[in-house]
Design a protein around this motif. Structure first.
Motif, PDB file in Angstrom:
ATOM      1  N   VAL B 225       0.939  -1.252  -0.009  1.00  0.00           N
ATOM      2  CA  VAL B 225      -0.057  -0.069  -0.071  1.00  0.00           C
ATOM      3  C   VAL B 225       0.893   1.360   0.048  1.00  0.00           C
ATOM      4  O   VAL B 225       1.761   1.386   0.756  1.00  0.00           O
ATOM      5  CB  VAL B 225      -0.758   0.032   1.224  1.00  0.00           C
ATOM      6  N   THR B 226       0.671   2.145  -0.891  1.00  0.00           N
ATOM      7  CA  THR B 226       1.307   3.476  -1.042  1.00  0.00           C
ATOM      8  C   THR B 226       0.493   4.547  -0.858  1.00  0.00           C
ATOM      9  O   THR B 226      -0.556   4.762  -1.781  1.00  0.00           O
ATOM     10  CB  THR B 226       2.255   3.216  -2.335  1.00  0.00           C
ATOM     11  N   SER B 227       0.553   5.255   0.211  1.00  0.00           N
ATOM     12  CA  SER B 227      -0.571   6.518   0.482  1.00  0.00           C
ATOM     13  C   SER B 227       0.308   7.422   1.215  1.00  0.00           C
ATOM     14  O   SER B 227       0.894   7.382   2.259  1.00  0.00           O
ATOM     15  CB  SER B 227      -1.558   5.904   1.310  1.00  0.00           C
ATOM     16  N   ALA B 228       0.107   8.701   0.649  1.00  0.00           N
ATOM     17  CA  ALA B 228       0.825   9.900   1.452  1.00  0.00           C
ATOM     18  C   ALA B 228      -0.332  10.860   2.384  1.00  0.00           C
ATOM     19  O   ALA B 228       0.106  11.634   2.984  1.00  0.00           O
ATOM     20  CB  ALA B 228       1.232  10.830   0.631  1.00  0.00           C
ATOM     21  N   SER B 229      -1.412  10.131   2.464  1.00  0.00           N
ATOM     22  CA  SER B 229      -2.582  10.772   3.107  1.00  0.00           C
ATOM     23  C   SER B 229      -2.561  10.525   4.251  1.00  0.00           C
ATOM     24  O   SER B 229      -3.544   9.842   4.908  1.00  0.00           O
ATOM     25  CB  SER B 229      -3.837  10.596   2.374  1.00  0.00           C
ATOM     26  N   ASN B 230      -1.618  10.789   5.410  1.00  0.00           N
ATOM     27  CA  ASN B 230      -1.661  10.013   6.691  1.00  0.00           C
ATOM     28  C   ASN B 230      -2.846  10.686   7.562  1.00  0.00           C
ATOM     29  O   ASN B 230      -2.761  10.109   8.696  1.00  0.00           O
ATOM     30  CB  ASN B 230      -0.058  10.210   7.360  1.00  0.00           C
TER      31      ASN B 230
END
Lengths: 343, 381
Positions: B225-230
């Motif tokens: 999973v790649t997500s920058a919306s922490n």
């Protein structure tokens, strides 16, 4: 002949005063100490002011709020960046391409929005900006979300030698020249047939129709000539920053354009320039920190729009009228004239 | 305001410490977002720089001179960052430590490079930053996407020995770039398995149930999973991943498991595997003396342990200071060449080794979350 004679010395005097003011303005960076901050701040003011004049033409003479001028701003930036990095062409070529492409884009957007007015016009132009932003953000050929780096110094071959704008000091004369050219163009536009007709279309559409004016053509023409102004500012901005990315669509620039125009007042030649200067100087020299700057900017904008829709010049006029009313007895007349000015 | 304070502070100290008063202080500039959404992160990096700087001053300064900090706020806006970079140039800083957002860094780099100011990027991750076009002497402390992808690919291929892999990827340069680099690493490792499914989402999305249903149906052995919306998207992904009852391990890209994720998703985080380059209390960092003293000083000053952001800021300053000490120079080229392709001893990362392109060679800790509510995890390997 005899009628025009008394005016001559006056217009001569005016020309001399304007020329002197231009001369002084050119040496402003030195007057402010000649530091790189003085140069970069004044170059940025000149550049952003040119950007704002594109919006000013549409807002002041069509009465429409364009939220799509970031598209033209970005066209200038992207054309300068991509052509100079990938094709290695000089500044004249990128400037011509900027003008051509922005006029084409404005013609398309102008035709699409031909039937729209006010709120719908703003919404459609905003949608155009959002769509273009998404394309620029996701399309790797134009740099994608990372943008384009490594833009070389601006080169302008002038026949016998090539002017190179690499540092802020070298870019200032170009930004200054672009600003003068823009002011000259807008001043001419105000007095031109198109400018006066546009104002009539804006202020009194019924009169314009009865005089046989093709309103759509006038609106389209004004929108199209506004685009290369903002685009050329973006063109120079690309060379100043040496980096172009999708941030050129950001609200930062849109808010700057709209605020600078309404802050001082519409239909004032130097209004957008003064507005830009106030905003940039506040941000750079009198900053209260990012969050507070935005709070204050929003508050000032709301206050100006609510209390003095004619901008700060409207406030100055209002004060002058008040003062006149106090000194004179026929206050009613003055009050009415203020109301007329506001509207 | 901060400038005035910093200068005033320096003046008072200079007057009271005659050893320092003899020579002008060395100026360290920082540009990070201090306001808006990324404000807390930028403040954390700035605090790290400041603390490392104070530690050097307490130990007698650098080249017999005192260090002063000039801190600026880029408001996460490239145009503002450029103005701030110009201000640091006018203040004649000897080094600029900058960069939380890649576009802001990319916009500031050429401005600082043209003015001959040494520029160290603490956090921004874009590959273009080290490409050399905007700054031929670029230096970066945070790990690059390439290294991040390699460690994740290695874990999935060699530790989990997964046969079927699914991707859940943020659809932008960051997410797609990370996925394609992981896939390239799979090839390098002669990965025997296959990628059975790729699902994408937008940065602002908060509903991932359609994608997760598809993933469950594909029955993979691992989900990357790649997500920058922490602060919204990622915690929502983790909660919905648990609700969908997917049994495969949730493998998060490097550096995404930030405190906000633990705060929002709590115990749903249990079992999530990810990796990162700094933990104040995990090996190898727990035994590095520079790190131990930094953690103690940070806790004393701010009441909490330093996170990765603070460590990156402190490391940037330490690397620069050691290089200045070694070369006895403040010249941009001399100092940069002492860092690029060299190894710097005595930082909170231990011996910091830089590649010839200016990238710090990171040391990863692969970890598994064991107590999501309290953000507790154990190191794997």
């Amino acid at each position: 002949m005899t009628d025009s004679l008394p005016h001559r010395p006056l217009s001569m005097l005016r020309a001399v005063v304007v020329a002197a003011l231009i001369g002084v303005a050119f040496f402003l960076p030195q007057l402010f100490g000649g530091s790189s901050v003085a140069y970069s701040t004044l170059t940025t003011i000149a550049l952003f002011a040119v950007m704002c004049y594109g919006v000013d033409v549409v807002l002041s003479y069509l009465g429409e709020v364009s939220l799509g001028h970031t598209v033209f701003w970005a066209i200038g930036g992207y054309v300068a960046a991509l052509m100079s990095v990938h094709l290695g062409v000089n500044g004249w070529v990128t400037a011509l391409a900027t003008i051509g492409l922005s006029v084409a884009a404005a013609t398309f957007l102008g035709l699409v929005t031909l039937r729209t007015r006010e709120f719908v016009f703003s919404l459609v132009t905003y949608a155009a900006a959002v769509v273009t932003h998404e394309i620029a953000f996701n399309w790797d050929a134009v740099g994608g979300s990372d943008g384009t780096v490594g833009i070389p110094a601006l080169k302008l071959p002038l026949g016998f030698f090539t002017y190179v704008g690499g540092t802020q000091e070298e870019l200032w004369p170009i930004a200054f020249a672009l600003l003068l050219l823009t002011l000259f163009f807008v001043a001419r536009f105000r007095r031109s047939r198109l400018g006066t007709t546009a104002l009539m279309v804006h202020m009194n559409p019924a009169l314009a129709t009865s005089l046989g004016v093709d309103q759509r053509r006038v609106r389209l023409a004004v929108f199209v000539i506004s685009a290369p102004i903002t685009a050329l500012a973006g063109w120079l901005y690309a060379y100043q920053r040496a980096y172009v990315g999708p941030d050129m669509f950001e609200a930062y620039f849109l808010v700057m354009m709209l605020t600078a125009v309404v802050l001082v007042g519409r239909r004032i030649l130097l209004g957008p320039l003064l507005g830009t200067a106030v905003l940039i100087i506040q941000q750079n020299l009198l900053s209260l920190g990012g969050d507070w700057n935005k709070v204050i900017l929003g508050f000032v904008l709301a206050a100006v729009l609510i209390f003095w829709p004619a901008g700060l010049m409207g406030l100055v006029d209002h004060m002058r009228q008040r003062w006149l009313r106090k000194t004179r007895t026929n206050g009613r007349e003055n009050k009415r004239s203020y109301m007329e000015e506001v509207q | 305001m901060i400038n005035i304070l910093a200068v005033g502070f320096a003046a008072v100290l200079a007057a009271s410490a005659p050893a320092f008063a003899q020579r002008a202080p060395i100026k360290v500039g920082t540009i990070f977002p201090l306001s808006g959404g990324a404000g807390p992160d930028g403040q954390s990096v700035t605090n790290g720089v400041k603390l490392a700087l104070e530690q050097i001053n307490e130990a007698g300064g650098l080249l017999g001179r005192k260090l002063v900090l000039i801190s600026k706020d880029d408001e996460s806006t490239p145009a503002v960052g450029v103005s701030r970079a110009n201000e640091l140039i006018a203040e004649k800083v000897d080094v600029a430590i900058e960069g939380w957002n890649s576009p802001v860094t990319l916009a500031m780099q050429p401005i600082l490079a043209r003015a001959g100011v040494l520029d160290i990027t603490a956090v921004s991750k874009a590959d273009l930053i080290l490409a050399g076009q905007s700054n031929p002497l670029a230096i970066r402390i945070n790990s690059s996407n390439g290294f991040d992808a390699a460690v994740i690919a290695k874990y999935v291929a060699e530790t989990l020995k997964a046969k079927k892999v699914a991707f859940l990827t943020q659809n932008d340069a960051y997410g797609n770039g990370f996925q394609s680099t992981v896939e390239a690493e799979f090839k390098k490792l002669n990965f025997a398995g296959e990628v059975v499914l790729t699902e994408k989402f937008a940065f602002r999305d908060t509903d991932f149930r359609v994608q997760l249903t598809n993933i469950k149906a594909a029955n993979p052995d691992a989900v990357i999973v790649t997500s920058a919306s922490n602060s919204s998207g990622l915690p929502a992904t983790i909660e919905q991943y648990r609700q969908a009852d997917i049994k495969a391990p949730f493998v998060g890209a490097v550096g995404i498991m930030l405190p906000t994720v633990f705060k929002i998703a709590g115990d749903a985080n249990n079992g999530v595997v990810s990796a990162d380059i700094y933990f104040w209390n995990l090996p190898p960092f727990a035994t590095i003396p520079e790190n131990v003293s930094f953690v103690a000083a940070y806790k004393k000053a701010h009441g909490v342990e330093p996170d990765k952001s603070a460590a990156l800021g402190a490391a940037a300053l330490q690397v620069w200071a050691r290089a200045v000490e070694a070369t006895r120079s403040l010249d941009r080229k001399t100092v940069a060449e002492a860092i690029r392709g060299k190894s710097i001893k005595g930082t909170l990362f231990g011996d910091a080794t830089f590649l010839p392109n200016g990238q710090l060679q990171p040391r990863y800790v692969v970890f598994k979350v064991v107590d999501g509510k309290n953000a507790k995890f154990e190191a794997l390997q």
